[in-house]
Design a protein around this motif. Structure first.
Motif, short mmCIF file in Angstrom:
data_model
loop_
_atom_site.label_atom_id
_atom_site.label_comp_id
_atom_site.label_asym_id
_atom_site.label_seq_id
_atom_site.Cartn_x
_atom_site.Cartn_y
_atom_site.Cartn_z
N ARG A 74 51.91 28.55 59.45
CA ARG A 74 52.03 28.61 57.99
C ARG A 74 51.14 29.70 57.39
O ARG A 74 51.44 30.27 56.35
CB ARG A 74 51.67 27.25 57.37
CG ARG A 74 52.63 26.11 57.74
CD ARG A 74 54.01 26.38 57.16
NE ARG A 74 54.87 25.20 57.20
CZ ARG A 74 55.70 24.89 58.17
NH1 ARG A 74 55.75 25.67 59.25
NH2 ARG A 74 56.46 23.81 58.11
N SER A 75 50.04 29.99 58.07
CA SER A 75 49.09 30.97 57.55
C SER A 75 49.47 32.41 57.88
O SER A 75 48.88 33.36 57.37
CB SER A 75 47.68 30.69 58.10
OG SER A 75 47.68 30.75 59.52
N SER A 77 51.81 35.70 57.83
CA SER A 77 52.84 36.32 57.01
C SER A 77 54.02 36.77 57.87
O SER A 77 53.84 37.27 58.99
CB SER A 77 52.26 37.53 56.27
OG SER A 77 53.28 38.27 55.62
N CYS A 78 55.22 36.61 57.35
CA CYS A 78 56.40 37.08 58.07
C CYS A 78 56.68 38.55 57.76
O CYS A 78 57.60 39.14 58.33
CB CYS A 78 57.61 36.23 57.71
SG CYS A 78 58.23 36.48 56.02
N LEU A 79 55.91 39.13 56.86
CA LEU A 79 56.15 40.52 56.45
C LEU A 79 55.46 41.53 57.34
O LEU A 79 55.57 42.74 57.10
CB LEU A 79 55.68 40.71 55.00
CG LEU A 79 56.42 39.88 53.94
CD1 LEU A 79 55.77 40.10 52.58
CD2 LEU A 79 57.90 40.24 53.90
N GLN A 115 62.51 33.64 53.86
CA GLN A 115 61.06 33.57 54.07
C GLN A 115 60.38 34.83 53.51
O GLN A 115 59.34 34.74 52.85
CB GLN A 115 60.74 33.43 55.56
CG GLN A 115 61.18 32.11 56.18
CD GLN A 115 60.69 31.95 57.62
OE1 GLN A 115 59.72 32.58 58.03
NE2 GLN A 115 61.37 31.11 58.38
N ALA A 116 60.98 35.99 53.78
CA ALA A 116 60.40 37.23 53.29
C ALA A 116 60.46 37.31 51.77
O ALA A 116 59.50 37.71 51.11
CB ALA A 116 61.13 38.42 53.92
N GLU A 119 57.78 35.21 50.12
CA GLU A 119 56.46 35.83 50.10
C GLU A 119 56.37 36.93 49.06
O GLU A 119 55.32 37.14 48.43
CB GLU A 119 56.12 36.41 51.49
CG GLU A 119 55.78 35.36 52.52
CD GLU A 119 55.05 35.95 53.72
OE1 GLU A 119 54.24 36.88 53.52
OE2 GLU A 119 55.32 35.49 54.85
N ARG A 146 58.09 26.07 53.53
CA ARG A 146 56.89 26.91 53.62
C ARG A 146 56.34 27.18 52.23
O ARG A 146 56.97 26.88 51.20
CB ARG A 146 57.22 28.23 54.32
CG ARG A 146 57.61 28.04 55.79
CD ARG A 146 57.88 29.35 56.48
NE ARG A 146 58.12 29.12 57.90
CZ ARG A 146 57.17 29.08 58.83
NH1 ARG A 146 55.90 29.27 58.46
NH2 ARG A 146 57.45 28.86 60.08
N GLN A 147 55.15 27.75 52.20
CA GLN A 147 54.53 28.06 50.93
C GLN A 147 55.43 29.00 50.12
O GLN A 147 55.93 29.99 50.63
CB GLN A 147 53.16 28.72 51.16
CG GLN A 147 52.38 28.98 49.89
CD GLN A 147 50.99 29.55 50.17
OE1 GLN A 147 50.65 29.80 51.32
NE2 GLN A 147 50.21 29.75 49.12
N ASN A 148 55.62 28.65 48.88
CA ASN A 148 56.45 29.40 47.94
C ASN A 148 57.94 29.35 48.27
O ASN A 148 58.74 30.04 47.63
CB ASN A 148 56.01 30.86 47.85
CG ASN A 148 54.72 31.03 47.08
OD1 ASN A 148 54.42 30.25 46.19
ND2 ASN A 148 53.94 32.04 47.45
#
Length: 282
Positions: A74-75, A77-79, A115-116, A119, A146-148
Motif C-alpha cells: 500500500r505504501s 507508488s504504482c507510478l 490505480q495510477a 494517485e 487502495r488509498q484514494n
C-alpha cells in the motif's frame, strides 16, 4: 490462492510477462471459439491480422502482471514505472468543477489504469462487476481497495456513490467496451457494426455535466513499464433536456475505437463484443 499471488508478486515484471505470453498462446491454441472471435473482431475493425497478432501474447501478459499489480504494498507508488501524457486535459476538465469521468477499453494494462489515476487525481471511484467465484471476488476487493481509490459494485448503490463523487468535483472510472446486462445499454455502432453498449458513462455525463476523458494504459515491451495517456475530452454532447443517448454512446465508442487503433496489439480481441446481452435481475 492468495498465497500464490503473493509468491509471484515478488518476481520481476519481465519474467511475469514472459510467462504470461506463453499462457496467452496456450489459450489461443486450445480454444477454437476464442480464435474465431479474435479473427472476426480484427476483421470487423478493418485491420490485418498481423497488426493484432501481438495481442495473443499481451492477453496472457495481462494475467501475468496481476500478482504485482494486486499485491503491491500500500505504501509503494504504482507510478514508479509509468510515463504519463495528457495531464493538461485532466487539469482543464477538473477546472470546470463538475467532476471527471475517466473511461477506456480492455486494452493494455487496464487494471493499472485506475490505480495510477487515483494517485494522480484521487479520490477516484471505480465501478466494476465482481467475479462470480467467491475467492476471486474477495481477492479483487482486497487488491483494488487502495488509498484514494474506492471500488464499487455495478449496482444502484455504486452508481449513487459515483453521482456523489462527480457532484464533489471528483473522478470516477469505468471500462465502457463490455456488454452490459439487458436493459442497461443500447445498440450503438462499434467499428461499423451494432454492439450492445453500456449507457452509464453517457448518462452520468449528461446528468452531471462532467467531462468524459478517454484513457489508455499501454504496456511497454520487455517489462520496461507502462505508458498512461489521457486523451482529449469527448465533445459535442447535448444538454440533458436535448440528450440523444445514441449520439452520446456513439461518441464514446468512437473514442474507444481511436484507442484500440492506436495499439491494436494490446486489445482483447477475443472478447465477444457483439453478443446478445444476458438477462439479469434488476
Amino acid at each position: 490462492m492468495l498465497w500464490l499471488f503473493r509468491f509471484f508478486s515478488h518476481w520481476p515484471l519481465a519474467v511475469l510477462h514472459a510467462l504470461g505470453a506463453g499462457l496467452g498462446w496456450l489459450v489461443w491454441l486450445a480454444s477454437a471459439r476464442y480464435r474465431a472471435h479474435f479473427r472476426a473482431n480484427v476483421a470487423q475493425a478493418g485491420l490485418p491480422f498481423e497488426a493484432a497478432r501481438p495481442a495473443i501474447a499481451e492477453a496472457g501478459r495481462f494475467v501475468g502482471e496481476l500478482p504485482r499489480l494486486w499485491m503491491r504494498p500500500r505504501s509503494q507508488s504504482c507510478l514508479e514505472n509509468v510515463r504519463v501524457q495528457g495531464q493538461a486535459h485532466a487539469e482543464q476538465a477538473f477546472a470546470q468543477g463538475k467532476g471527471v469521468i475517466f473511461f477506456g477499453p480492455h486494452c493494455g494494462s487496464f487494471e493499472l489504469g485506475p490505480q495510477a489515476l487515483a494517485e494522480l487525481y484521487g479520490p477516484l471511484t471505480a465501478i466494476y462487476r465482481p467475479a462470480r467465484k467467491a475467492w476471486l471476488a474477495r481477492l479483487e476487493s482486497f487488491a483494488r481497495d487502495r488509498q484514494n481509490l474506492t471500488v464499487v459494485p455495478a449496482s444502484l448503490s455504486g452508481i449513487r456513490l459515483m453521482h456523489q463523487a462527480l457532484k464533489a468535483n471528483q473522478a470516477v472510472a469505468m471500462l465502457t467496451d463490455q456488454v452490459p446486462p439487458e436493459g442497461l445499454g443500447i445498440w450503438a455502432p462499434f467499428f461499423g457494426r451494432p454492439a450492445y453498449t453500456m449507457t452509464l458513462a453517457a448518462r452520468l455525463a449528461l446528468q452531471s455535466g462532467a467531462a468524459l476523458l478517454p484513457v489508455s494504459c499501454e504496456r511497454l515491451p520487455r517489462g520496461r513499464g507502462y505508458f498512461l495517456k489521457i486523451w482529449p475530452a469527448v465533445e459535442g454532447l447535448q444538454t440533458r433536456e436535448k440528450a440523444d443517448m445514441l449520439q452520446a454512446v456513439t461518441r464514446i465508442n468512437q473514442a474507444i475505437e481511436a484507442i484500440v487503433l492506436s495499439q491494436p496489439g494490446q486489445y482483447l480481441w477475443g472478447y465477444a463484443r457483439y453478443k446478445t446481452p444476458r438477462k439479469e435481475a434488476a
